[in-house]
Design a protein around this motif. Structure first.
Motif, PDB file in Angstrom:
ATOM      1  N   TYR A  85      10.192   8.827  35.702  1.00 23.75           N
ATOM      2  CA  TYR A  85       9.663   8.147  34.522  1.00 23.75           C
ATOM      3  C   TYR A  85       8.216   7.691  34.704  1.00 23.75           C
ATOM      4  O   TYR A  85       7.774   7.373  35.805  1.00 23.75           O
ATOM      5  N   TYR A  93       7.941   8.090  29.082  1.00 24.26           N
ATOM      6  CA  TYR A  93       8.238   9.526  29.183  1.00 24.26           C
ATOM      7  C   TYR A  93       9.184   9.819  30.348  1.00 24.26           C
ATOM      8  O   TYR A  93       9.159   9.124  31.369  1.00 24.26           O
ATOM      9  N   ASN A  94       9.967  10.867  30.163  1.00 19.08           N
ATOM     10  CA  ASN A  94      10.680  11.494  31.273  1.00 19.08           C
ATOM     11  C   ASN A  94       9.821  12.669  31.727  1.00 19.08           C
ATOM     12  O   ASN A  94       9.685  13.658  31.007  1.00 19.08           O
ATOM     13  N   LYS A  95       9.217  12.553  32.908  1.00 21.43           N
ATOM     14  CA  LYS A  95       8.281  13.575  33.391  1.00 21.43           C
ATOM     15  C   LYS A  95       8.976  14.906  33.651  1.00 21.43           C
ATOM     16  O   LYS A  95       8.416  15.974  33.397  1.00 21.43           O
ATOM     17  N   ARG A  98       9.867  16.423  30.347  1.00 20.78           N
ATOM     18  CA  ARG A  98       8.699  16.438  29.445  1.00 20.78           C
ATOM     19  C   ARG A  98       9.108  15.920  28.067  1.00 20.78           C
ATOM     20  O   ARG A  98       8.858  16.517  27.028  1.00 20.78           O
ATOM     21  N   GLU A  99       9.761  14.742  28.103  1.00 17.13           N
ATOM     22  CA  GLU A  99      10.334  14.145  26.903  1.00 17.13           C
ATOM     23  C   GLU A  99       9.718  12.779  26.629  1.00 17.13           C
ATOM     24  O   GLU A  99       9.584  11.952  27.535  1.00 17.13           O
ATOM     25  N   LEU A 100       9.322  12.537  25.374  1.00 19.50           N
ATOM     26  CA  LEU A 100       8.890  11.208  24.966  1.00 19.50           C
ATOM     27  C   LEU A 100      10.136  10.417  24.603  1.00 19.50           C
ATOM     28  O   LEU A 100      10.850  10.760  23.667  1.00 19.50           O
ATOM     29  N   ILE A 114       0.809  12.551  20.502  1.00 24.25           N
ATOM     30  CA  ILE A 114       1.736  12.898  21.573  1.00 24.25           C
ATOM     31  C   ILE A 114       1.056  13.906  22.497  1.00 24.25           C
ATOM     32  O   ILE A 114       0.462  14.876  22.020  1.00 24.25           O
ATOM     33  N   THR A 118       4.370  18.109  25.903  1.00 24.86           N
ATOM     34  CA  THR A 118       5.629  17.433  25.608  1.00 24.86           C
ATOM     35  C   THR A 118       6.571  18.411  24.917  1.00 24.86           C
ATOM     36  O   THR A 118       6.184  19.091  23.965  1.00 24.86           O
TER      37      THR A 118
END
Length: 303
Positions: A85, A93-95, A98-100, A114, A118
């Motif tokens: 994170y 974000y979840n690195k 690749r999620e916001l 954004i 992402t």
């Protein structure tokens, strides 16, 4: 027992999960215990006092926006260089995915871009952000979760090519939404996607579309006209209920599944339907006035 209370916070002992943080707890900050490895869905939802949260290094899983509705949450602290994170420009974000996950309430900006790269926007990521009037979505995004922008202050937005589904309640309660650009890859508009988007006047649906969910345009009171493109096979219950300004709408020949009361109490509807189509039969059975679409004449000047 499978659950335990520790300082009024509910945890699952076997899974090391933080299940629920009390909505009425008035502390302004909270530090996730070191042994917690996951945070459950809506775990901190609607807390009115939390201003900052500190995650731990052992955290492996966050449910889809566990902080939705935390209107004073301005900061999420992450110790060191966390493997999964990160917080960047006011969003979590979840690195790896690749999620916001969540946009925070600390920023007073009315625009947000954004980051490129992402891939997905989590459920309720921008939920209840009335200050946000514009969000730029990069072309890399392929997934947008349920209610991702619900009850935000959006005026306009562009959904990038590659997105195939608008999930339930994506823009529900976006009272200021005037314009939206939909991609040519879109196949599904889910339930209540544009519920109560009272400023929406027109919308162009792409030819790729195949289904429109229940209540998709419910209470879009100023929607004037809409053309359901050829290829759409189903329209759900109450899809256009409360669209009191909608007088011009066309249904395609491909439509074979029409829900209940899709124009409930809307007396001024004039439905354009192909002769001999299922939509024509359905309209006659439901007492809805119809007309046939104009014939596209082929010019012979170049022959």
């Amino acid at each position: 027992p499978y659950t335990t209370l520790f300082r009024s916070v509910l945890f699952a002992r076997k899974t090391n999960e933080l299940i629920s943080y009390p909505g009425g707890r008035e502390n302004s900050s909270y530090e996730i215990p070191e042994w917690v490895t996951s945070i459950g869905m809506a775990a901190f939802s609607e807390n009115k006092w939390l201003r900052e949260i500190t995650l731990n290094e052992q955290l492996e899983e966050l449910s889809e926006n566990p902080f939705c509705g935390c209107k004073v949450l301005a900061a999420i602290h992450i110790p060191g260089n966390h493997l999964i994170y990160e917080v960047k420009d006011g969003a979590l974000y979840n690195k790896q995915k690749r999620e916001l996950i969540a946009y925070l309430w600390g920023s007073e900006a009315n625009t947000f871009e954004i980051p490129a790269g992402t891939l997905s926007i989590s459920q309720e990521a921008f939920y209840k952000h009335p200050e946000l009037t514009h969000v730029t979505i990069p072309n890399s995004v392929r997934f947008i979760g349920n209610a991702a922008f619900a009850e935000s202050g959006l005026l306009s937005i562009r959904i990038p090519e590659g997105v195939t589904v608008l999930r339930d309640s994506t823009f529900s309660g976006c009272h200021n939404l005037l314009t939206i650009s939909l991609p040519r890859t879109l196949t599904t508009i889910g339930s209540s996607v544009f519920y109560e988007c009272i400023s929406l006047i027109r919308i162009e649906l792409p030819s790729s579309l195949r289904s429109i969910g229940s209540g998709a345009f419910y209470l879009c009171q100023n929607l004037l006209t809409i053309k359901i493109p050829e290829g759409v096979e189903s329209v759900g219950n109450y899809a256009f209920t409360g669209c009191f300004s909608l007088t011009d709408i066309s249904f395609p020949e491909s439509l074979t599944d029409i829900g209940n009361d899709i124009f409930y109490a809307d007396e001024n509807i004039l439905l354009s339907v192909p002769t001999g189509s299922y939509a024509e039969t359905w309209a006659e059975e439901n007492g809805i006035s119809t007309k046939q679409p104009p014939v596209n004449l082929i010019s012979t000047e170049s022959i």
